[in-house]
Design a protein around this motif. Sequence first.
Motif, PDB file in Angstrom:
ATOM      1  N   LEU A 153    -130.321 -23.836 -83.229  1.00 45.59           N
ATOM      2  CA  LEU A 153    -129.405 -22.720 -83.058  1.00 45.59           C
ATOM      3  C   LEU A 153    -127.982 -23.158 -83.410  1.00 45.59           C
ATOM      4  O   LEU A 153    -127.657 -24.347 -83.364  1.00 45.59           O
ATOM      5  N   PRO A 154    -127.126 -22.184 -83.773  1.00 48.26           N
ATOM      6  CA  PRO A 154    -125.709 -22.535 -83.967  1.00 48.26           C
ATOM      7  C   PRO A 154    -125.137 -23.061 -82.640  1.00 48.26           C
ATOM      8  O   PRO A 154    -125.330 -22.470 -81.593  1.00 48.26           O
ATOM      9  N   GLY A 155    -124.470 -24.166 -82.683  1.00 54.08           N
ATOM     10  CA  GLY A 155    -123.945 -24.779 -81.471  1.00 54.08           C
ATOM     11  C   GLY A 155    -124.769 -25.976 -81.021  1.00 54.08           C
ATOM     12  O   GLY A 155    -124.383 -26.668 -80.087  1.00 54.08           O
ATOM     13  N   ASP A 156    -125.901 -26.219 -81.652  1.00 53.75           N
ATOM     14  CA  ASP A 156    -126.678 -27.432 -81.398  1.00 53.75           C
ATOM     15  C   ASP A 156    -126.097 -28.530 -82.284  1.00 53.75           C
ATOM     16  O   ASP A 156    -126.077 -28.412 -83.513  1.00 53.75           O
ATOM     17  N   PHE A 157    -125.578 -29.564 -81.665  1.00 54.04           N
ATOM     18  CA  PHE A 157    -124.876 -30.615 -82.397  1.00 54.04           C
ATOM     19  C   PHE A 157    -125.859 -31.631 -82.974  1.00 54.04           C
ATOM     20  O   PHE A 157    -126.738 -32.111 -82.279  1.00 54.04           O
ATOM     21  N   TYR A 158    -125.656 -31.940 -84.223  1.00 55.68           N
ATOM     22  CA  TYR A 158    -126.498 -32.905 -84.931  1.00 55.68           C
ATOM     23  C   TYR A 158    -125.587 -33.764 -85.795  1.00 55.68           C
ATOM     24  O   TYR A 158    -124.875 -33.261 -86.670  1.00 55.68           O
ATOM     25  N   PHE A 159    -125.571 -35.049 -85.540  1.00 56.82           N
ATOM     26  CA  PHE A 159    -124.775 -35.982 -86.323  1.00 56.82           C
ATOM     27  C   PHE A 159    -125.678 -37.085 -86.839  1.00 56.82           C
ATOM     28  O   PHE A 159    -126.414 -37.707 -86.076  1.00 56.82           O
ATOM     29  N   ARG A 160    -125.605 -37.321 -88.118  1.00 58.78           N
ATOM     30  CA  ARG A 160    -126.428 -38.375 -88.722  1.00 58.78           C
ATOM     31  C   ARG A 160    -125.502 -39.360 -89.427  1.00 58.78           C
ATOM     32  O   ARG A 160    -124.804 -39.000 -90.368  1.00 58.78           O
ATOM     33  N   GLY A 161    -125.505 -40.580 -88.944  1.00 62.69           N
ATOM     34  CA  GLY A 161    -124.706 -41.636 -89.540  1.00 62.69           C
ATOM     35  C   GLY A 161    -125.584 -42.575 -90.350  1.00 62.69           C
ATOM     36  O   GLY A 161    -126.735 -42.259 -90.667  1.00 62.69           O
ATOM     37  N   LYS A 162    -125.051 -43.735 -90.658  1.00 63.61           N
ATOM     38  CA  LYS A 162    -125.815 -44.706 -91.449  1.00 63.61           C
ATOM     39  C   LYS A 162    -126.961 -45.306 -90.649  1.00 63.61           C
ATOM     40  O   LYS A 162    -128.065 -45.465 -91.145  1.00 63.61           O
ATOM     41  N   GLN A 163    -126.664 -45.647 -89.392  1.00 60.35           N
ATOM     42  CA  GLN A 163    -127.696 -46.303 -88.580  1.00 60.35           C
ATOM     43  C   GLN A 163    -128.009 -45.567 -87.284  1.00 60.35           C
ATOM     44  O   GLN A 163    -128.794 -46.057 -86.478  1.00 60.35           O
ATOM     45  N   ILE A 164    -127.410 -44.423 -87.071  1.00 57.57           N
ATOM     46  CA  ILE A 164    -127.621 -43.713 -85.809  1.00 57.57           C
ATOM     47  C   ILE A 164    -127.716 -42.219 -86.072  1.00 57.57           C
ATOM     48  O   ILE A 164    -127.087 -41.697 -86.991  1.00 57.57           O
ATOM     49  N   THR A 165    -128.523 -41.584 -85.286  1.00 57.02           N
ATOM     50  CA  THR A 165    -128.634 -40.129 -85.318  1.00 57.02           C
ATOM     51  C   THR A 165    -128.405 -39.612 -83.904  1.00 57.02           C
ATOM     52  O   THR A 165    -128.999 -40.115 -82.951  1.00 57.02           O
ATOM     53  N   PHE A 166    -127.549 -38.613 -83.764  1.00 55.63           N
ATOM     54  CA  PHE A 166    -127.237 -38.034 -82.466  1.00 55.63           C
ATOM     55  C   PHE A 166    -127.524 -36.547 -82.519  1.00 55.63           C
ATOM     56  O   PHE A 166    -127.057 -35.845 -83.417  1.00 55.63           O
ATOM     57  N   PHE A 167    -128.305 -36.057 -81.558  1.00 54.93           N
ATOM     58  CA  PHE A 167    -128.659 -34.644 -81.492  1.00 54.93           C
ATOM     59  C   PHE A 167    -128.465 -34.165 -80.068  1.00 54.93           C
ATOM     60  O   PHE A 167    -129.003 -34.752 -79.129  1.00 54.93           O
ATOM     61  N   PHE A 168    -127.664 -33.133 -79.892  1.00 50.59           N
ATOM     62  CA  PHE A 168    -127.437 -32.549 -78.574  1.00 50.59           C
ATOM     63  C   PHE A 168    -127.606 -31.041 -78.674  1.00 50.59           C
ATOM     64  O   PHE A 168    -126.752 -30.339 -79.219  1.00 50.59           O
ATOM     65  N   PRO A 169    -128.718 -30.494 -78.156  1.00 42.80           N
ATOM     66  CA  PRO A 169    -128.991 -29.051 -78.278  1.00 42.80           C
ATOM     67  C   PRO A 169    -128.260 -28.229 -77.207  1.00 42.80           C
ATOM     68  O   PRO A 169    -128.863 -27.715 -76.274  1.00 42.80           O
TER      69      PRO A 169
END
Length: 91
Positions: A54-70
Amino acid sequence: MPLYEAFILDLTKGRKRIIDFSHIGRVLILFGLILAAIGFILLLAGKVPWLGRLPGDFYFRGKQITFFFPLTTSLLISLILTLILWLISRR
């Protein structure tokens, strides 16, 4: 005398007490039903394509890390559960 009652020896006073196990059985059945309901919901959650996207679910993908906060998904589920519990408690 019902089968679900058991006698135990009270070591502090030397006399027998009756313990009623029917309440423990009801609690275990309730926990089992809740666990089965959660499992059923988790089975169906995989079939909802927009859940977690959904819009507002945070997703960050870096070189060695992925962060997801729904965040939006969490708020939506919280709102739905609050409404359901409010409707149940109105009785």
